[in-house]
Design a protein around this motif. Structure first.
Motif, PDB file in Angstrom:
ATOM      1  N   GLY A 524       1.144  13.486   3.995  1.00 19.16           N
ATOM      2  CA  GLY A 524       2.474  13.042   3.603  1.00 19.16           C
ATOM      3  C   GLY A 524       2.845  13.368   2.176  1.00 19.16           C
ATOM      4  N   ALA A 557       7.734  12.446   0.485  1.00 18.18           N
ATOM      5  CA  ALA A 557       7.163  12.156   1.808  1.00 18.18           C
ATOM      6  C   ALA A 557       8.112  12.542   2.933  1.00 18.18           C
ATOM      7  CB  ALA A 557       6.795  10.679   1.902  1.00 18.18           C
ATOM      8  N   ASP A 558       9.425  12.301   2.762  1.00 20.46           N
ATOM      9  CA  ASP A 558      10.397  12.640   3.806  1.00 20.46           C
ATOM     10  C   ASP A 558      10.480  14.150   4.002  1.00 20.46           C
ATOM     11  OD1 ASP A 558      10.984   9.963   4.200  1.00 20.46           O
ATOM     12  OD2 ASP A 558      12.634   9.971   2.757  1.00 20.46           O
ATOM     13  N   ALA A 561       7.441  15.236   5.868  1.00 23.56           N
ATOM     14  CA  ALA A 561       7.555  14.846   7.272  1.00 23.56           C
ATOM     15  C   ALA A 561       8.353  15.889   8.052  1.00 23.56           C
ATOM     16  CB  ALA A 561       8.208  13.476   7.393  1.00 23.56           C
ATOM     17  N   GLN A 564       6.101  18.839   8.537  1.00 27.56           N
ATOM     18  CA  GLN A 564       5.144  18.575   9.611  1.00 27.56           C
ATOM     19  C   GLN A 564       5.794  18.765  10.983  1.00 27.56           C
ATOM     20  OE1 GLN A 564       3.897  14.594   8.693  1.00 27.56           O
ATOM     21  NE2 GLN A 564       2.268  15.245   7.301  1.00 27.56           N
ATOM     22  N   LYS A 565       7.045  18.335  11.096  1.00 27.52           N
ATOM     23  CA  LYS A 565       7.770  18.526  12.356  1.00 27.52           C
ATOM     24  C   LYS A 565       7.862  20.005  12.703  1.00 27.52           C
ATOM     25  CE  LYS A 565      12.316  17.727  14.483  1.00 27.52           C
ATOM     26  NZ  LYS A 565      13.682  17.179  14.261  1.00 27.52           N
ATOM     27  N   PRO A 606      -2.597  13.268  11.924  1.00 26.40           N
ATOM     28  CA  PRO A 606      -2.472  12.509  10.681  1.00 26.40           C
ATOM     29  C   PRO A 606      -3.801  12.096  10.054  1.00 26.40           C
ATOM     30  CG  PRO A 606      -0.809  11.777  12.231  1.00 26.40           C
ATOM     31  CD  PRO A 606      -1.711  12.728  12.987  1.00 26.40           C
ATOM     32  N   ARG A 655       1.003   9.779  16.120  1.00 23.87           N
ATOM     33  CA  ARG A 655       2.242  10.520  15.965  1.00 23.87           C
ATOM     34  C   ARG A 655       2.475  10.821  14.485  1.00 23.87           C
ATOM     35  NH1 ARG A 655       5.886  10.213  20.194  1.00 23.87           N
ATOM     36  NH2 ARG A 655       5.261   8.886  21.938  1.00 23.87           N
ATOM     37  N   PHE A 656       3.157  11.892  14.241  1.00 20.78           N
ATOM     38  CA  PHE A 656       3.609  12.176  12.887  1.00 20.78           C
ATOM     39  C   PHE A 656       4.843  11.335  12.601  1.00 20.78           C
ATOM     40  CE2 PHE A 656       1.231  16.000  14.026  1.00 20.78           C
ATOM     41  CZ  PHE A 656       0.409  16.113  12.913  1.00 20.78           C
ATOM     42  N   PRO A 657       5.091  11.039  11.341  1.00 24.38           N
ATOM     43  CA  PRO A 657       6.250  10.197  11.015  1.00 24.38           C
ATOM     44  C   PRO A 657       7.561  10.855  11.438  1.00 24.38           C
ATOM     45  CG  PRO A 657       5.340  11.214   9.043  1.00 24.38           C
ATOM     46  CD  PRO A 657       4.357  11.461  10.134  1.00 24.38           C
ATOM     47  N   ALA A 659      11.158  12.341  11.265  1.00 23.51           N
ATOM     48  CA  ALA A 659      11.725  13.157  10.194  1.00 23.51           C
ATOM     49  C   ALA A 659      13.198  13.429  10.445  1.00 23.51           C
ATOM     50  CB  ALA A 659      10.967  14.477  10.087  1.00 23.51           C
TER      51      ALA A 659
END
Length: 741
Positions: A524, A557-558, A561, A564-565, A606, A655-657, A659
């Motif tokens: 993250g 972090a956002d 995310a 990562q998506k 994660p 799960r990934f956070p 986004a």
């Protein structure tokens, strides 16, 4: 006049008092009634203060006396109960053992002890004199204790955490071989008492002999006899004066000053000892001038480094003893008797070897093909398992942290992060046809397999590792920012930031380096510090060192995310779709060297990140093309899937956070890709299901309709860049090819 004088002299006491009261005299012996009321006893309060001060002083003296008596009694007790054990009856230097994360299963030990106690009377006199000259010139005159040195060492040990030993030979003998680490007040007191007792009960020749029989000389040698054999292939009684001076000179740091490791420092120490020996009349000026630096014999590493665990032992040693701020020295690790607990999980380490080693996996693998594997917890930076090679003694180039390979398109993640930071929506459309010419490099660049993808968004471009899109994107992000983001993530290796080819990963890095960078992306945006050592304990199970778990937030972090998506598309429908069989969300990126000499994959959940890289290296060190069969099947993705399937087991699916993309189509100024005025609308082409359905939800990914041929780029030829040219790897697969998988 005379009568008046006698009259005055015969005045009564009452009259004198009255006369004084009228101001005719200086009498103060009879106070007035006002003073009498306040101080009826004259100077009483002043006397009271003196009495009180006397009582306090008496108490202080009494307490000091008690402290002195107690100290003397304690000293006497410790002195009487301190036992001097002969060196032949005690293993004075202890092995340091390295353990797996469970703290009980050993990985291996350092410095197999090679020790032989000898009678020092057979030694030439110059052997002992050289040691005295090097370590303690006043040895034959002092009482064995340097109180000033003890105070200085204790201050450094307690306040700075450094390990400073005693300055006399007697103190070194006591500290290093009987007491171990004496970094506490109690330890220094015991060292002083033992040194004093040794100096009072043993003559100087005995102390020096015991010291020479037990001191560590490096090369696994404890004592002068083992040292003579390991450095010169002879007995100690046959040592020459120059050989004795060389051995004495390296005593303070034998692992670092071994002539085979640091010949310049070893020779400097050699001449220092000779100079002192001449000054103290142990040798003549002629002896000194005629002495030449002796040649040592070749030394082979101990069998403790044999096999795959040898890499682990070497990496642990480097982590603890390399660098200016290292908590230990190499000699500490050889002689300290420590218990080093690593972060390596034995079951995962065995699994990694089973998957990556050609002796257990692909036995038909060409001998020139090299593999490096590393698995870490991105949340803490703890290294869980690694594959650096089969046997350290036969292949000492570590495939994890020493060998390098061209990392290819794994660098595209940093360019995409740069675009996100610049406010670009990942739905922005770019020209994905091949080849295209880019002004920033003045060359034509092609996609792998010469595939033209038409106009596609950044999700699809990342999933299929489309070179032409990322060269275009890199011109907007800039090569400098791509490199800067990679370094901020934790990569320390050199990245050429003068060319947009850096997004295609033309630089060579190690498996360790690229894993450190991706660990930040998996965590993250918090950068963990990869480490192999969890704790170091002494022989009494007291902690001497604990790894600092640090993770600085270096990226938003956002934004990470969202990255990562995008990275999950690589497995969902891109170049690493083979890993979809794991049945859980996986993010990652494949990489292929420009000249197809290396292929790699870095993937993560994660909580678990794993890197596999494969490269082909000729016997002469030259880079060879990885055989087509390994490229076509993208071998690192297979290794990753096989490892992660067992490593993850039945652990809960993570799960990934969530986004959200707050960027703009075409970027903030509309100049990115086709621009916001020429954006396309998309409809889902296919739904992707990982094979698990928590809460009856499936993860979907919308893929744009490809418009092959539309807006074809200019230029011709294969061009430069990773995954460019006639690669034939799955990184260049078209959508129709993927639909057949």
């Amino acid at each position: 006049m005379a009568n008046q004088t006698r009259s005055v002299s015969s005045t009564s006491p009452t009259r004198r008092a009255q006369s004084g009261s009228r101001g005719g005299g200086n009498r103060t012996d009879i106070p007035t009634s006002r003073h009498a009321d306040r101080n009826p006893r004259g100077n009483g309060p002043r006397r009271g203060r003196r009495r009180k001060s006397h009582r306090v002083l008496k108490w202080i003296l009494a307490l000091l006396g008690l402290v002195l008596v107690a100290g003397a009694a304690a000293f006497a007790y410790l002195y009487l109960t301190t036992e001097i054990i002969p060196p032949e009856k005690q293993a004075l230097a202890q092995k340091t053992t390295v353990y797996y994360a469970d703290g009980t299963t050993p990985i291996g030990t350092y410095a197999d002890q090679n020790r032989e106690i000898i009678d020092c009377t057979v030694l030439p006199k110059y052997v002992g004199n050289a040691v005295v000259a090097s370590e303690n010139r006043s040895f034959y005159k002092d009482n064995g204790i340097d109180l000033k040195g003890i105070g200085r060492a204790l201050l450094n040990n307690v306040t700075k955490g450094t390990r400073q030993g005693g300055s006399t030979i007697t103190q070194q003998y006591a500290e290093r071989y009987y007491l171990g680490e004496t970094t506490s007040y109690k330890g220094k007191l015991r060292e002083a008492i033992l040194s004093l007792k040794i100096s009072r009960t043993e003559n100087k020749d005995t102390v020096l002999c015991n010291y020479m029989n037990t001191i560590y000389f490096g090369r696994g040698a404890y004592g002068i006899q083992a040292a003579a054999q390991n450095y010169f292939g002879k007995d100690a009684k046959d040592l020459t004066m120059p050989e004795s001076a060389m051995l004495a000179g390296i005593i303070p740091a034998p692992a670092s000053w071994d002539p085979a490791i640091n010949p310049k420092q070893a020779e400097s120490r050699f001449h220092r000892v000779l100079g002192i020996m001449e000054e103290d009349h142990y040798i003549s000026h002629k002896d000194r001038v005629g002495a030449q630096m002796p040649q040592t014999i070749k030394y082979s590493p101990e069998n403790v480094y044999q096999g795959p665990n040898g890499y682990l032992l070497r990496m642990v040693r480097n982590e603890l003893s390399s660098g200016k701020k290292a908590p230990f020295t190499a000699d500490d690790l050889d002689t300290g008797g420590y218990r080093i607990i690593t972060t390596i999980q034995k079951d995962k380490q065995d699994l990694m070897f089973q998957v990556a080693s050609p002796t257990t996996g692909n036995k038909h693998q060409p001998p020139t093909l090299q593999t490096g594997g590393l698995s870490v917890d991105p949340k803490t930076g703890a290294i869980i398992s690694l594959y650096a090679g089969d046997d350290y003694l036969t292949h000492q180039l570590n495939n994890v942290d020493q060998a390098t390979f061209q990392v290819g398109s794994t660098m595209k993640a940093y360019t995409l992060l740069g675009a996100i930071q610049d406010g670009v929506s990942l739905n922005t459309v770019f020209n994905g046809n091949s080849p295209r010419t880019f002004s920033s490099v003045g060359k034509s660049v092609a996609n792998a397999g010469q595939v033209s993808y038409g106009y596609i968004n950044l999700y699809s471009a990342f999933a299929n590792s489309v070179n032409t899109v990322f060269m275009d994107l890199g011109e907007h992000v800039t090569s400098q920012k791509t490199a800067q983001l990679a370094h901020t993530a934790g990569i320390t290796g050199k990245i050429d930031d003068t060319t947009t080819f850096d997004t295609l990963g033309l630089d060579a890095l190690s498996v360790y380096d690229v894993t450190q960078g991706y660990a930040t992306l998996a965590n993250g945006g918090k950068r963990p510090l990869l480490h192999l050592v969890a704790q170091v304990k002494d022989t009494k199970d007291q902690e001497l060192y604990t790894a600092a778990i640090q993770s600085d937030q270096v990226f938003n972090a956002d934004q990470v995310a969202l990255l990562q998506k995008a990275m999950t598309t690589t497995v969902q429908y891109g170049t690493a779709s083979y890993a979809r069989s794991l049945g859980r969300p996986i993010a990652g990126k494949t990489g292929t060297a420009n000249d197809q000499t290396a292929i790699s994959f870095i993937g993560f959940t994660p909580s678990l990140l794993t890197t596999f890289a494969v490269w082909n290296q000729g016997q002469d060190g030259s880079a060879l093309k990885v055989p087509d069969v390994y490229q076509n099947e993208f071998y690192p993705v297979q290794l990753f899937t096989q490892y992660m399937k067992s490593a993850l087991g039945n652990s809960p699916v993570e799960r990934f956070p969530a986004a959200e993309d707050h960027g703009k189509i075409g970027g903030p100024d509309g100049s990115w890709g086709t621009g916001y005025k020429q954006s396309y609308s998309y409809t889902p082409k296919r739904n992707y299901n990982y094979g698990y359905a928590p809460q009856q939800r499936t993860q979907q990914q919308t893929i744009p309709q490809e418009e092959s041929g539309a807006g074809s780029g200019s230029g011709s030829g294969n061009g430069g860049g990773a995954e460019g040219g006639n690669g034939g790897t799955t990184e260049g697969n078209s959508e129709s090819e993927l639909s057949q998988q």
